[in-house]
Enzyme design. Structure first.
Site, PDB file in Angstrom:
ATOM      1  N   SER A 144       0.956  -9.955  -0.324  1.00 44.87           N
ATOM      2  CA  SER A 144       0.678  -8.519  -0.281  1.00 44.87           C
ATOM      3  C   SER A 144       0.994  -7.828   1.039  1.00 44.87           C
ATOM      4  O   SER A 144       1.099  -6.603   1.072  1.00 44.87           O
ATOM      5  CB  SER A 144      -0.798  -8.271  -0.624  1.00 44.87           C
ATOM      6  OG  SER A 144      -1.641  -8.915   0.319  1.00 44.87           O
ATOM      7  N   LYS A 166       0.803  -1.227   0.000  1.00 48.24           N
ATOM      8  CA  LYS A 166       0.000   0.000   0.000  1.00 48.24           C
ATOM      9  C   LYS A 166       0.835   1.276   0.000  1.00 48.24           C
ATOM     10  O   LYS A 166       0.355   2.347  -0.383  1.00 48.24           O
ATOM     11  CB  LYS A 166      -0.935  -0.006   1.215  1.00 48.24           C
ATOM     12  CG  LYS A 166      -2.095  -0.977   1.116  1.00 48.24           C
ATOM     13  CD  LYS A 166      -3.175  -0.467   0.179  1.00 48.24           C
ATOM     14  CE  LYS A 166      -4.445  -1.296   0.293  1.00 48.24           C
ATOM     15  NZ  LYS A 166      -5.531  -0.750  -0.533  1.00 48.24           N
TER      16      LYS A 166
END
Length: 505
Positions: free
Chosen positions: A305, A51
């Protein structure tokens, strides 16, 4: 559309703070699947999540006036950390609205970077609504976690790195999907340069907003969202991201909690790193897709992720991983209540290991045992086990997929209810886990009907799970449904559940 995003991705300013992460060979899982499996290690970013890329790229596009106003975002944690670090590097005031169910490790990390944290609501959507209120009241600039072209472009740099790091044939790239920012950025770049590569989204079964939108051919809002994989717990796919996904994503695979836990263990076995549930989702989808399609000797990429997980949640992961890998079967068997019966039961299991055995005397004729049995991965060995047991034992039940058995019965004591207990109905509840949540649940349940059974266990998951028995006369059964709707917690009646009937009724 693709030209616009390709230019943005190539010009994205992510490497001021983010780093190019490795594309690692997962040797053990590759050997097991007979395919070459590569893990894109976004868990190695400075904030332990991809992110950071999108957040910083969006911040880099703001004007000086916008930066002076300060920024705000709603986030379950990973976008929050990316934005907090970006704001700290740029000297910009940041306010992050997070759901109260966000793991402490993420909340504490955001605060440590100097951002103001506001905890509001139980889901991303409730946090988002409050963040919009702050935009109106304070004049903050909202930095969306996924539905923004500059954020999408920042995440798209992952696709750019993958194609640079692996020049040979790639059959498919598996990407976790929450709001769709990550898969949109990867898909638009990969499909522009290498349209032969499949881009496959992977969602948790209880938060599959992209799958639902693709089936409806329009964005839909899920009525409820499970948040075990909190990093992808989003009720509606983004507008910009859906436009990209419907054109560039080949298909979507959904996975359950047990499959996610098994893949989390796979990543640990191959890398000695611990990912968060959302970080293991892509590998879970990859494994499921390989089994469904019968793929062999292909190169497959899964995006790891993020690694922001509360340590206490690993207890739940560990318990469910063997079930997710189908290495354990949960069996209920009725055996005669006499000496030698347990030995006969063990003999029927052959050379298989017993992982758990629970028994309580109930009557002088029969005993019902609850057993965990180690098996080889796949349904074939489980079927073979059941068939072998049925040759020696009259009544055998497979409870491996029974949530009551996995979440409650295996931990409960007390055995069967007395014959005098009548009018018992059983419900299973889920409610957001936080301090005081159990007491709030009990207060809502009230004292209208006598509670005949109660089991609650805090195992580190984001939702508390309760099994409740209540004595409700037949003529009041219709009132129960209305009462439970008012409580507004997710629930399901389990009075006829086989595990309950065998061990507790």
């Amino acid at each position: 559309m693709p030209h616009q995003y390709i230019k943005k991705i190539l010009q994205a300013r992510v490497y001021d703070v983010a780093k190019e992460t490795p594309l690692d060979d997962a040797r053990a899982i590759s050997k097991r699947l007979n395919n070459r499996v590569l893990l894109k290690r976004e868990d190695l970013q400075p904030v332990f999540s991809f992110k950071l890329r999108g957040a910083y790229n969006k911040m880099a596009q703001l004007s000086e006036e916008e930066k002076s106003n300060g920024v705000v975002a709603a986030s379950a944690g990973n976008h929050a950390q990316g934005l907090a670090m970006s704001a700290a590097v740029m000297g910009v005031k940041a306010t992050i609205v997070m759901p109260r169910t966000t793991p402490d490790i993420k909340v504490n990390s955001v605060r440590a970077m100097g951002a103001q944290v506001v905890l509001r609501g139980d889901t991303f959507d409730e946090a988002f609504a409050h963040s919009q209120k702050l935009v109106d009241e304070k004049g903050y600039v909202y930095i969306h976690p996924f539905d923004d072209p500059d954020v999408i472009a920042g995440q798209g740099t992952i696709g750019m790195e993958i194609l640079r790091q692996e020049a040979g044939p790639i059959h498919a790239i598996f990407v976790p999907v929450g709001g769709g920012g990550l898969i949109s950025g990867i898909a638009v770049y990969v499909k522009y340069l290498r349209p032969d590569i499949k881009v496959i989204g992977v969602e948790s079964e209880d938060s599959a907003c992209l799958k639902a939108a693709l089936e409806a051919n329009e964005r839909v809002i899920l009525p409820q969202v499970g948040i075990f994989a909190d990093g992808i717990a989003v009720a509606q796919i983004g507008k910009n991201t859906f436009d990209i996904c419907r054109n560039y994503v080949d298909e979507v695979v959904t996975v359950n909690t047990d499959e996610i836990c098994a893949s989390l263990k796979d990543i640990f076995d191959d890398t000695r790193s611990i990912t968060e549930p959302a970080g293991a989702v892509a590998l879970a989808g990859l494994k499921k897709y390989v089994a469904q399609e019968g793929l062999e000797e292909k190169t497959l990429v899964a995006i790891d992720s993020g690694a922001n997980v509360n340590f206490d949640r690993l207890r739940h992961v560990s318990e469910r991983a063997e079930l997710g890998e189908q290495r354990e079967a949960i069996i209920a068997a009725k055996i005669p209540e006499r000496p030698g019966s347990f030995k006969k039961f063990c003999k029927a299991l052959g050379q298989r290991m017993i992982t758990e055995f629970n028994y309580r005397y109930s009557d002088e004729n029969d005993a019902v045992v609850f057993a965990g049995v180690q098996i080889r991965p796949g349904n074939e060995d489980r079927e073979e086990l059941l068939n072998e047991l049925k040759e020696h034992i009259e009544e055998v039940e497979d409870l491996s997929d029974n949530e009551i058995a996995k979440l409650h019965v295996r931990y409960m004591v007390g055995g069967h209810a007395p014959a005098s207990l009548d009018n018992e109905v059983v419900y299973r509840f889920e409610f957001p886990e936080r301090p005081g949540a159990l007491m709030k649940f009990l207060n809502k349940l009230g004292g209208r009907w006598n509670i005949s059974m109660f089991h609650y266990r805090n195992h580190g998951a984001a939702y508390g799970r309760v099994l409740v028995g209540m004595q409700v006369p037949e003529n009041e059964r219709s009132q129960v449904a209305r009462f439970l709707e008012d409580i507004s917690y997710q629930y399901r009646e389990e009075t006829d559940n086989k595990a309950f009937q065998l061990f507790l009724n």
